[in-house]
Structures are given as C-alpha cells and as structure tokens.
Design a protein around this motif. Structure first.
Motif, mmCIF file in Angstrom:
data_model
loop_
_atom_site.group_PDB
_atom_site.id
_atom_site.type_symbol
_atom_site.label_atom_id
_atom_site.label_comp_id
_atom_site.label_asym_id
_atom_site.label_seq_id
_atom_site.Cartn_x
_atom_site.Cartn_y
_atom_site.Cartn_z
ATOM 1 N N SER A 5 -15.818 -3.665 -5.438
ATOM 2 C CA SER A 5 -15.662 -2.421 -6.322
ATOM 3 C C SER A 5 -14.742 -1.241 -5.640
ATOM 4 O O SER A 5 -15.028 -0.982 -4.326
ATOM 5 C CB SER A 5 -17.067 -1.496 -6.490
ATOM 6 O OG SER A 5 -16.908 -0.578 -7.313
ATOM 7 N N LEU A 6 -13.622 -0.823 -6.368
ATOM 8 C CA LEU A 6 -12.700 0.020 -5.922
ATOM 9 C C LEU A 6 -12.853 1.343 -7.022
ATOM 10 O O LEU A 6 -12.855 1.148 -7.978
ATOM 11 C CB LEU A 6 -11.296 -0.485 -5.498
ATOM 12 C CG LEU A 6 -11.288 -1.367 -4.632
ATOM 13 C CD1 LEU A 6 -9.891 -1.768 -4.384
ATOM 14 C CD2 LEU A 6 -11.671 -0.982 -2.970
ATOM 15 N N ASP A 7 -12.889 2.473 -6.296
ATOM 16 C CA ASP A 7 -12.839 3.626 -7.352
ATOM 17 C C ASP A 7 -11.191 3.926 -7.293
ATOM 18 O O ASP A 7 -10.204 3.343 -6.520
ATOM 19 C CB ASP A 7 -13.506 4.891 -6.791
ATOM 20 C CG ASP A 7 -12.924 5.534 -5.475
ATOM 21 O OD1 ASP A 7 -11.993 5.127 -5.066
ATOM 22 O OD2 ASP A 7 -13.760 6.169 -4.912
ATOM 23 N N ASP A 8 -10.693 4.965 -8.196
ATOM 24 C CA ASP A 8 -9.321 5.485 -8.394
ATOM 25 C C ASP A 8 -8.746 5.866 -7.342
ATOM 26 O O ASP A 8 -7.483 5.501 -7.051
ATOM 27 C CB ASP A 8 -9.335 6.070 -9.734
ATOM 28 C CG ASP A 8 -9.767 7.363 -9.513
ATOM 29 O OD1 ASP A 8 -10.848 7.637 -8.834
ATOM 30 O OD2 ASP A 8 -9.333 8.380 -10.324
ATOM 31 N N SER A 9 -9.236 6.695 -6.405
ATOM 32 C CA SER A 9 -8.718 7.035 -5.269
ATOM 33 C C SER A 9 -8.053 6.244 -4.350
ATOM 34 O O SER A 9 -7.252 6.587 -3.822
ATOM 35 C CB SER A 9 -9.526 7.822 -4.492
ATOM 36 O OG SER A 9 -10.568 7.500 -3.919
ATOM 37 N N VAL A 10 -8.675 4.927 -4.307
ATOM 38 C CA VAL A 10 -8.352 3.895 -3.516
ATOM 39 C C VAL A 10 -7.306 2.962 -4.281
ATOM 40 O O VAL A 10 -6.043 2.670 -3.872
ATOM 41 C CB VAL A 10 -9.334 3.229 -2.784
ATOM 42 C CG1 VAL A 10 -8.814 1.939 -2.054
ATOM 43 C CG2 VAL A 10 -10.035 4.106 -1.829
ATOM 44 N N ALA A 11 -7.758 2.498 -5.517
ATOM 45 C CA ALA A 11 -7.210 1.474 -6.212
ATOM 46 C C ALA A 11 -5.976 2.074 -6.643
ATOM 47 O O ALA A 11 -4.583 0.980 -6.795
ATOM 48 C CB ALA A 11 -8.137 1.030 -7.323
ATOM 49 N N SER A 12 -5.586 3.405 -6.739
ATOM 50 C CA SER A 12 -4.371 3.887 -7.449
ATOM 51 C C SER A 12 -3.310 3.936 -6.280
ATOM 52 O O SER A 12 -2.137 4.247 -6.477
ATOM 53 C CB SER A 12 -4.593 5.269 -7.965
ATOM 54 O OG SER A 12 -5.063 6.208 -6.872
ATOM 55 N N LEU A 13 -3.637 3.648 -5.065
ATOM 56 C CA LEU A 13 -2.657 3.671 -3.707
ATOM 57 C C LEU A 13 -2.280 2.232 -3.392
ATOM 58 O O LEU A 13 -1.566 2.281 -2.484
ATOM 59 C CB LEU A 13 -3.355 4.436 -2.737
ATOM 60 C CG LEU A 13 -3.467 5.935 -3.044
ATOM 61 C CD1 LEU A 13 -4.235 6.536 -1.658
ATOM 62 C CD2 LEU A 13 -2.496 6.619 -3.282
ATOM 63 N N ILE A 14 -2.705 1.311 -4.372
ATOM 64 C CA ILE A 14 -2.285 -0.120 -4.154
ATOM 65 C C ILE A 14 -1.291 -0.702 -5.275
ATOM 66 O O ILE A 14 -1.688 -0.589 -6.229
ATOM 67 C CB ILE A 14 -3.555 -1.204 -4.184
ATOM 68 C CG1 ILE A 14 -4.365 -0.546 -2.814
ATOM 69 C CG2 ILE A 14 -3.235 -2.422 -3.840
ATOM 70 C CD1 ILE A 14 -5.612 -1.372 -3.116
ATOM 71 N N THR A 15 -0.147 -0.818 -4.812
ATOM 72 C CA THR A 15 0.825 -1.460 -5.855
ATOM 73 C C THR A 15 0.786 -2.531 -6.053
ATOM 74 O O THR A 15 0.622 -3.489 -5.145
ATOM 75 C CB THR A 15 2.369 -0.961 -5.457
ATOM 76 O OG1 THR A 15 2.777 -1.331 -4.339
ATOM 77 C CG2 THR A 15 2.463 0.651 -5.335
ATOM 78 N N VAL A 16 1.101 -2.992 -7.458
ATOM 79 C CA VAL A 16 0.788 -4.457 -7.667
ATOM 80 C C VAL A 16 2.138 -4.754 -8.773
ATOM 81 O O VAL A 16 2.516 -4.101 -9.292
ATOM 82 C CB VAL A 16 -0.546 -4.874 -8.632
ATOM 83 C CG1 VAL A 16 -1.641 -4.841 -7.487
ATOM 84 C CG2 VAL A 16 -1.005 -4.124 -9.616
ATOM 85 N N ALA A 17 2.119 -6.390 -9.032
ATOM 86 C CA ALA A 17 3.304 -6.573 -9.802
ATOM 87 C C ALA A 17 2.696 -7.896 -10.742
ATOM 88 O O ALA A 17 1.549 -8.487 -10.200
ATOM 89 C CB ALA A 17 4.526 -7.243 -9.065
ATOM 90 N N PHE A 57 0.943 -1.196 -0.072
ATOM 91 C CA PHE A 57 -0.095 0.010 0.032
ATOM 92 C C PHE A 57 0.876 1.178 0.135
ATOM 93 O O PHE A 57 1.841 1.264 0.736
ATOM 94 C CB PHE A 57 -0.970 0.116 1.299
ATOM 95 C CG PHE A 57 -1.635 -1.191 1.489
ATOM 96 C CD1 PHE A 57 -2.883 -1.171 0.543
ATOM 97 C CD2 PHE A 57 -1.781 -2.011 2.542
ATOM 98 C CE1 PHE A 57 -3.608 -2.329 0.466
ATOM 99 C CE2 PHE A 57 -2.616 -3.035 2.472
ATOM 100 C CZ PHE A 57 -3.657 -3.295 1.534
ATOM 101 N N CYS A 58 0.543 1.945 -0.911
ATOM 102 C CA CYS A 58 1.087 3.609 -0.761
ATOM 103 C C CYS A 58 1.217 4.302 0.672
ATOM 104 O O CYS A 58 0.067 3.991 1.329
ATOM 105 C CB CYS A 58 0.919 4.389 -2.049
ATOM 106 S SG CYS A 58 1.149 3.919 -3.375
ATOM 107 N N THR A 59 2.143 4.851 1.041
ATOM 108 C CA THR A 59 2.065 5.504 2.435
ATOM 109 C C THR A 59 0.930 6.518 2.429
ATOM 110 O O THR A 59 0.582 6.926 3.560
ATOM 111 C CB THR A 59 3.382 6.213 2.797
ATOM 112 O OG1 THR A 59 3.661 6.895 1.499
ATOM 113 C CG2 THR A 59 4.779 5.242 2.695
ATOM 114 N N ALA A 60 0.209 7.152 1.332
ATOM 115 C CA ALA A 60 -0.590 7.988 1.128
ATOM 116 C C ALA A 60 -2.029 7.485 1.697
ATOM 117 O O ALA A 60 -3.043 8.196 2.003
ATOM 118 C CB ALA A 60 -0.675 8.865 -0.032
#
Length: 74
Positions: free
Chosen positions: A62-74, A17-20
């Motif tokens: 369902s996740l919107d961009d404000s949450v999903a963009s703070l989860i890093t994946v590979a 998870f991003c620190t933000a």
C-alpha cells in the motif's frame, strides 16, 4: 506518468524516482522491489484518495499519493 496515475487493473514499468523523494524512501522502496525496470500493477484504487495497493512480484504493498506520485513509470 507516476505510479499514482495507474488505474486499477493496469500495470507499468518503474522508470525512476523523482529527486524530491528522500534517500531513505528510495532505499526502502528498492528493497521492497520498487526499482527501475520492475513491473508494477495497481490491484486496488479506492475512492476518496485512500492509499492504492500495488503488486510487485508476488507481494502487495500500500502506497499513498505522497510517495507513489514521486515514482515515474512508463
């Protein structure tokens, strides 16, 4: 890459998870199965920026961009 970057029909593994991301969100997402090492699939990516649907184990969330963009994946 973030969870929001996943295209419909693709999957990835959660890295971190991003620190933000607020600690309350981190806790709740972990309880739902969005934790490091977990395989996540994007099952629906609607147009116009609508929330995306992600499969974790046998459940779809369902996740919107404000949450999903703070989860890093590979």
């Amino acid at each position: 890459m973030t969870l929001w970057d996943l295209k419909q029909g693709t999957s990835a593994t959660v890295e971190s998870f991003c620190t933000a991301l607020q600690s309350e969100y981190r806790t709740r997402l972990s309880e739902l199965g969005f934790h490091p090492g977990e395989q996540i699939a994007c099952v629906l990516s609607p147009s116009l920026g609508a929330p995306k649907l992600y499969r974790v184990n046998n459940t779809v969330y369902s996740l919107d961009d404000s949450v999903a963009s703070l989860i890093t994946v590979a």
